[in-house]
Design an enzyme around this catalytic site. Structure first.
Site, PDB file in Angstrom:
ATOM      1  N   HIS A 243       0.837  -1.204   0.000  1.00 27.38           N
ATOM      2  CA  HIS A 243       0.000   0.000   0.000  1.00 27.38           C
ATOM      3  C   HIS A 243       0.875   1.258   0.000  1.00 27.38           C
ATOM      4  CE1 HIS A 243      -3.819   2.150   1.117  1.00 27.38           C
ATOM      5  NE2 HIS A 243      -2.925   3.046   1.506  1.00 27.38           N
ATOM      6  N   GLU A 244       1.845   1.315   0.929  1.00 24.74           N
ATOM      7  CA  GLU A 244       2.723   2.489   1.013  1.00 24.74           C
ATOM      8  C   GLU A 244       3.670   2.565  -0.185  1.00 24.74           C
ATOM      9  OE1 GLU A 244       2.143   4.802   3.067  1.00 24.74           O
ATOM     10  OE2 GLU A 244       0.630   3.622   4.122  1.00 24.74           O
ATOM     11  N   HIS A 247       1.771   4.320  -2.986  1.00 25.55           N
ATOM     12  CA  HIS A 247       1.769   5.776  -2.807  1.00 25.55           C
ATOM     13  C   HIS A 247       3.117   6.373  -3.215  1.00 25.55           C
ATOM     14  CE1 HIS A 247      -2.104   6.128  -0.970  1.00 25.55           C
ATOM     15  NE2 HIS A 247      -1.792   5.467   0.128  1.00 25.55           N
TER      16      HIS A 247
END
Length: 459
Positions: A243-244, A247
């Site tokens: 997820h990170e 980003h």
């Protein structure tokens, strides 16, 4: 106050009221006190909430008493903090207005009307909600001048830092100018909190001088939140890492996105992982391309989960909320939609309980509302498709970045650039190098209790 006679010679009269408007923490109250000190006159300070009582007539009586004492000690300055507590629009909101509050406001309006050129009294008030104030309070002759006290620029932040570190023992490596450049968007209260947090971090490890690492540790704590224990569940760690990584990856691949300093899967605040961004400058305006970039970066975490796990989690709830809000503002407020046009359709977040009439909610048809909803969805859908294609094309870099996060938990900007094969020299500098170095070392700079004996504060 001193120039009243000179103003009279040319037919001018002094200000009756000055309204200080600005976000919380920008120093409105401090500015009023400073003005009174510079003018060397009597200063009467009160919070507007002190006027409002459950007993009818008490608030109005207090207003009369305050102005009476000010006139007896003229020239004088009266300062009313948070004036929106008593100065809200009359006759609005559910169930009508509060009789006692309205009587208090009426008395305040009457007292301000009683000012004349010989009174030598100035009323200064402060609020961060000028939009809910009664129009009668804002008309010329009452609050003649409205002064915006905005967030400080780089020079202002440096001066505020100097004030709040004046009585603090600083090590030789503390660079206040670099910290001022790094604290874009900080208010005066935020900067005071930064200096205090740095001092607290120094005391926590029984040191005598505040170092640059203490400032950067405090900076991270304010911006990212307090660290929590690392994730123990392997599945949660892997999902959070991808997820990170999503980003972080898209923030480098999309032009006009905010610059990324580091990303981590160490939980901070309420977040399981954090991507640490830094605005590139003090610019006030945001372009359409910048907002579209924010949407793409915000969607990237959820999309990375979909690509890798063929499933989604609840971890993107806050991202989706922010993305939706940006898209809605682009369409309804900023005129950034070709199909809707340059029309403003208001902000539905304004609640009648805050002083707005319930009738002032939506002033457009159901057909227009349907078009707005469709356009908001179109903007997000286009961003979704483009971001998904970006991540699929760079799947190898996504995997490498996620693996680095799983092994190190925190990955710095330089390592992300190496994974992407980007030369940092080709990018615009976003933050002073001295701050970057200390941000990189901020975790190491927190010694154990056993290290405090031999810890050299100058290092």
């Amino acid at each position: 106050l001193e120039n009243t006679n000179q103003w009279g010679e040319v037919g001018a009269y002094g200000l009756h009221g000055v309204l200080l408007i600005g976000p919380p923490g920008t120093g409105k109250t401090l500015m009023a006190r400073a003005v009174a000190g510079e003018a060397n006159v009597a200063f009467f300070s009160i919070a507007a909430s002190e006027f409002v009582e459950m007993f009818v007539g008490v608030g109005a009586s207090r207003v009369r008493d305050l102005f009476k004492r000010a006139k007896e000690n003229a020239p004088a300055i009266i300062f009313v903090d948070e004036i929106d507590a008593v100065g809200r629009r009359r006759g609005t909101g559910l169930g009508g207005g509060h009789d006692e509050r309205e009587q208090t406001l009426n008395q305040l309006l009457s007292e301000m009307d009683g000012f004349d050129n010989e009174t030598n009294i100035v009323l200064i008030a402060a609020t961060n909600r000028p939009d809910v104030l009664d129009p009668a309070l804002l008309r010329p002759g009452r609050f003649d001048r409205q002064i915006t006290v905005d967030l400080p620029d780089m020079k202002g932040r440096l001066d505020i830092l100097k004030i709040h570190t004046k009585n603090k023992p600083l090590a030789a490596n503390v660079d206040l100018e670099s910290m001022a450049k790094a604290t874009i968007g900080f208010s005066g209260a935020d900067i005071a909190n930064l200096a205090n947090e740095a001092a607290m971090n120094t005391a926590r490890y029984d040191r005598r001088l505040i170092t640059m690492s203490d400032f950067t540790t405090a900076y991270e704590r304010i911006r990212l939140g307090t660290k929590r224990p690392p994730l123990s569940n392997p599945k949660d760690r892997k999902v959070t890492a991808y997820h990170e990584a999503g980003h972080a990856l898209v923030s480098f691949l999309v032009p006009d996105a905010m610059a990324l300093l580091k990303t981590t899967i160490v939980p901070r605040g309420r977040a399981l992982g954090v991507a640490f961004y830094m605005p590139k400058d003090d610019s006030i305006h945001q372009s359409k391309k910048q907002l579209e970039a924010y949407i793409r970066v915000g969607l990237a975490g959820r999309i990375a989960e979909e690509i890798v796990f063929d499933d989604v989690t609840t971890g993107a709830a806050n991202d989706i909320q922010q993305v939706t809000q940006i898209a809605r503002q682009m369409v309804k407020m900023f005129g950034m939609s070709d199909s809707i046009g340059m029309l403003n359709y208001g902000d539905d977040s304004q609640q009648p309980f805050l002083g707005y009439s319930i009738a002032s909610g939506r002033d457009y048809s159901d057909e227009t509302a349907s078009k707005i909803d469709a356009e908001i969805k179109r903007i997000v859908d286009v961003a979704y498709q483009e971001t998904r294609q970006l991540l699929e094309d760079h799947r190898e870099q996504l995997d490498k970045l996620a693996e680095a996060l799983l092994s190190k938990e925190t990955v710095e900007r330089e390592e992300i650039l190496n994974i992407l094969g980007i030369d940092d020299d080709d990018l615009e500098p976003i933050i002073p190098e001295v701050v970057v170095e200390h941000l990189r070392e901020s975790v190491v700079a927190e010694p154990d209790d056993s290290d405090t004996e031999d810890f050299d504060p100058d290092q």
